[in-house]
Design an enzyme around this catalytic site. Structure first.
Site, PDB file in Angstrom:
ATOM      1  N   ASP A 167     -85.551 -31.001 -30.712  1.00 15.52           N
ATOM      2  CA  ASP A 167     -84.802 -30.905 -29.454  1.00 15.52           C
ATOM      3  C   ASP A 167     -85.373 -31.840 -28.399  1.00 15.52           C
ATOM      4  O   ASP A 167     -85.840 -32.924 -28.726  1.00 15.52           O
ATOM      5  CB  ASP A 167     -84.803 -29.454 -28.968  1.00 15.52           C
ATOM      6  CG  ASP A 167     -83.497 -29.081 -28.285  1.00 15.52           C
ATOM      7  OD1 ASP A 167     -83.267 -29.557 -27.172  1.00 15.52           O
ATOM      8  OD2 ASP A 167     -82.715 -28.330 -28.875  1.00 15.52           O
ATOM      9  N   HIS A 208     -83.712 -27.021 -22.926  1.00 15.69           N
ATOM     10  CA  HIS A 208     -83.010 -26.552 -24.115  1.00 15.69           C
ATOM     11  C   HIS A 208     -83.959 -26.206 -25.265  1.00 15.69           C
ATOM     12  O   HIS A 208     -83.859 -25.140 -25.876  1.00 15.69           O
ATOM     13  CB  HIS A 208     -82.012 -27.626 -24.542  1.00 15.69           C
ATOM     14  CG  HIS A 208     -81.003 -27.179 -25.529  1.00 15.69           C
ATOM     15  ND1 HIS A 208     -81.099 -27.470 -26.878  1.00 15.69           N
ATOM     16  CD2 HIS A 208     -79.863 -26.474 -25.380  1.00 15.69           C
ATOM     17  CE1 HIS A 208     -80.047 -26.973 -27.507  1.00 15.69           C
ATOM     18  NE2 HIS A 208     -79.287 -26.360 -26.628  1.00 15.69           N
ATOM     19  N   SER A 382     -75.864 -23.161 -29.655  1.00 19.38           N
ATOM     20  CA  SER A 382     -77.273 -23.508 -29.448  1.00 19.38           C
ATOM     21  C   SER A 382     -78.162 -22.285 -29.548  1.00 19.38           C
ATOM     22  O   SER A 382     -79.288 -22.352 -30.041  1.00 19.38           O
ATOM     23  CB  SER A 382     -77.473 -24.134 -28.065  1.00 19.38           C
ATOM     24  OG  SER A 382     -77.181 -25.504 -28.073  1.00 19.38           O
TER      25      SER A 382
END
EC number: 3.4.21.93
Length: 753
Positions: A167, A208, A382
């Site tokens: 990520d 994230h 996600s």
């Protein structure tokens, strides 16, 4: 003398109390119709006694020699009083050394008893993790979770398993992550160093990866945030999205330290804009292949991928070569209500589903956040993929010898259809498995998966075989609007050869298709036993004339079927755009599976969902599989606001098409701010409350509608909403698969509060 008399009275009273106590204990007993007896004469003597005294001989008691259990033919099953006369008759027999009537004994497990799941941990956000335990806000919501707590109660918490999150970085010194951080599973390919720490900015763009990692491995009982699914696993971070992404960077990330890392979790992919077709490059594809062959000391790396958030753009994850890969476990989302979220994509490659955000009012996912903070607003597919990765870590702790294909079989065989049965699209394939293009084989069930993976009973699946079916004499076939191409594909599935297949896993249809408007194509594949699968659905926003070049459309919908027979391929264009034309140039069907049936599949799958007992569906809204009449641009512009003189009946009749009333200026300004947020520079001042809206009310109205309900507009290539979303999501070529628009709205609300 008086003293002696008083002593005798006290003694008598004491004996009386003891006698009462003993009788009280006996009174509470429940005697059963079973007698145990010691008979030195053995089985023959026991049989004779049973026949003579009116008993049934139930057999020897365990491994105790000469000890037998009897059942009296004329005695009730249970009684509060013992049958002394029956016991006496048995014990008086010269062949019996000892006899006793059996009674129920109370026994309690010596584990710590909790009042409820809410008391398991002291982490402040544990009671908000509804997807790990039932914490419904309203009685109308179904009682569902991922059934993780029973696995924890077995002492299985992910110990010894290593997961890395591919990520934008990992805040590894976060209080809720640090204890489980593994530097050997971490690297920064953006800056080419060993520290994956994210780059901070004013918008917290790079949160994230930390959120995804927190879902997996947040520490338990440390008074911080929540609890990870595999809270004793080790987690690392690969920083590779915060910069230019190349095939080499992807390959390096996917193949990072495969001898140490067990599971790779990725919640990103090519743009979910409804018009992109892209997959792994040559290097990344080789990294996947190397991982499944050499990773985990030859057992194969586990790759978990978020299926995509392009639902509102009419996207189809079969056009995403990462989720469409046979090497990845593609995970979709279900909302708190057990429904398919509006952002979710449909495709034939999705293997299973876990929970995530749904409508604007639904609860979202809890995790760690940047700046040593916590969040309860993680969203999209996600958030689904890391939950799945955590469950797979539990399975690997229980059975470290599972192969990458074992894990896929476990997912297929234990995922639950029942919790998501309210949604349309379910079908039973030729192997008796329920499957859906929205959810794959259903909702992940951690307990069922870990139980089936028990190393004492699980047998590794047979060696993988690959059989390629093609027609060397195939001539290109033309296709036009409102036309179709049908190709019949007979196959013996390499029968008689070393690579013969009798039980399917993945099926790939590789094809080159030239077409003037790619998004108008619809491709279905029907198996030899009649299972029909949509390999490609129309994508309204895909106007590309490039078609497909040796593209692999992958399906798991025929898992477990015997492939022998005639398959049918059907390619259509029902768009009505008469200028469309093209042809199918070449194709081949690639069958993946085994020459013999895996051990666990020799008996049919029985769907006995744990949720069946728990779930009260009263009040749960049912979805109806109907095609709604979609508004045109003209009708939408003409009917945006409800006139003041409209009758209540007219308003009621349009409830499915529009929200009643005019949107408040406050909400419009909120949406304006969300759309504008990414475009603002760091020095830009905040908009004043009286700032003029630069986007028309009509467009906001449409956007507000589509936050909760996706739709398309007939009579236009793209909606205004889609144009705004394109601008909103254009900051990077690779997209996180959370809901950025919803995140922006939540951030603004938090700032104002």
């Amino acid at each position: 003398m008086e003293q002696r008399g008083w002593t005798l009275q006290c003694t008598a009273f004491a004996f009386f109390c003891v006698w009462c106590a003993l009788n009280s204990v006996k009174a509470k007993r429940q005697f059963v119709n079973e007698w145990a007896a010691e008979i030195p004469g053995g089985q023959e003597a026991a049989s004779a006694i049973a026949e003579e005294l009116g008993y049934d001989l139930l057999g020897q008691i365990g491994s105790l020699e000469n000890h037998y259990l009897f059942k009296h033919k004329s005695h009730p099953r249970r009684s509060r009083r013992s049958a002394l006369h029956i016991t006496k008759r048995l014990s008086d027999d010269d062949r019996v050394t000892w006899a006793e009537q059996q009674y129920e004994k109370e026994r309690s497990k010596r584990s710590v008893q909790k009042d409820s799941a809410l008391d398991l941990f002291n982490d402040p956000m544990w009671n908000q993790q509804w997807y790990l335990q039932d914490t419904r806000m309203t009685a109308a919501l179904p009682k569902l979770d991922l059934h993780v707590i029973p696995v924890w109660e077995k002492g299985i918490t992910g110990k010894g398993v290593v997961i890395t999150v591919l990520d934008d970085g990992l805040e590894w010194n976060h209080t809720d992550i640090y204890a489980n951080y593994d530097p050997e599973a971490s690297y920064d390919f953006n800056d080419n160093d060993h520290d994956p720490f994210p780059r901070y900015d004013l918008t917290n763009e790079n949160k994230h990866g930390t959120r995804c990692a927190g879902e997996i491995a947040m520490q338990a009982n440390n008074h911080k945030c929540g609890v990870g699914v595999a809270y004793n696993s080790k987690v690392g971070g690969i920083r590779m999205l915060d910069g230019i992404v190349t095939d080499a960077i992807e390959a390096s990330s996917i193949g990072f330290n495969p001898g140490h890392v067990d599971i790779y979790s990725a919640s990103w992919g090519p743009n979910d804009d409804g018009k992109t077709v892209e997959g792994p490059g040559r290097l990344a594809q080789k990294a996947f292949e190397y991982g499944v062959k050499q990773g985990r000391q030859g057992k194969g790396s586990i790759f978990v991928w978020a299926s995509g958030n392009g639902g509102r753009q009419g996207d189809n994850c079969d056009c995403d070569g990462y989720t469409d890969s046979i090497y990845t476990i593609s995970i979709s989302s279900a909302s708190q209500q057990g429904l398919s979220p509006w952002y979710a994509e449909k495709c034939s490659s999705t293997l299973a589903t876990s929970y995530s955000s749904g409508d604007y009012t639904d609860q979202r996912i809890t995790s760690a956040d940047l700046h040593n903070d916590c969040t309860e607003t993680h969203t999209g597919t996600s958030a689904s993929a890391p939950l799945a990765a955590g469950i797979f870590a539990l399975a690997l702790e229980a059975n470290p010898n599972l192969t990458w294909r074992d894990m896929q079989h476990l997912v297929v065989w234990t995922s639950e259809y029942d919790p998501l049965a309210s949604n349309p699209g379910w079908k039973k394939n030729g192997a008796g498995l329920m499957v859906n293009s929205r959810f794959g084989f259903g909702l992940l069930n951690a307990k069922a998966l870990v139980d089936l993976a028990d190393p004492r009973t699980w047998r590794n699946v047979p060696e993988k075989k690959e059989c390629v079916v093609k027609d060397n004499n195939f001539e290109p076939r033309a296709l036009k609007a409102n036309g179709e191409v049908i190709v019949e594909i007979p196959t013996r599935a390499c029968e008689g050869q070393e690579n013969a297949i009798k039980s399917l896993e993945h099926v790939q249809f590789e094809a080159t298709i030239e077409y003037s408007r790619r998004g108008d194509l619809h491709v279905t594949l029907t198996s030899a036993v009649g299972t029909s699968t949509v390999l490609l659905a129309e994508r309204e926003r895909d106007t590309s004339p490039n078609g497909f070049k040796n593209w692999d459309f992958m399906s798991v919908h025929t898992w477990g079927e015997n492939p022998v027979g005639t398959w049918t391929l059907k390619i259509t264009d029902m768009s009505g755009r008469m200028q469309n034309e093209g042809r199918i140039v070449n194709w081949k069907l690639i069958l993946h599976g085994t020459s013999s049936q895996p051990e666990h599949m020799k008996q049919p799958r029985v769907y006995t969902s744990y949720n069946t007992v728990q779930n009260d569906r009263r009040g749960v809204e049912k979805m109806v599989n109907v095609v709604e009449k979609r508004p045109t641009q003209k009708s939408l512009n003409g009917n945006l606001l409800v006139p003041k003189n409209s009758s209540s009946s007219n308003v009621e009749g349009r409830r499915d098409e529009q929200v009643q009333g005019t949107p408040s200026k406050a909400m419009l300004r909120l949406l304006q701010s969300a759309f504008s947020k990414n475009a603002l520079s760091k020095q830009s001042p905040k908009k004043s409350p009286s700032a003029k809206l630069s986007i028309p009310y009509e467009s906001f109205y449409e956007a507000l509608e589509k936050l909760n309900k996706p739709s398309k507009l007939e009579g236009s290539e793209d909606s205004l909403y889609s144009d705004y979303v394109d601008v909103f999501y254009n900051t990077k070529p690779y997209k996180h698969r959370d809901d950025r628009l919803l995140q922006a709205l939540m951030d603004i609300l938090n700032e104002e509060n």
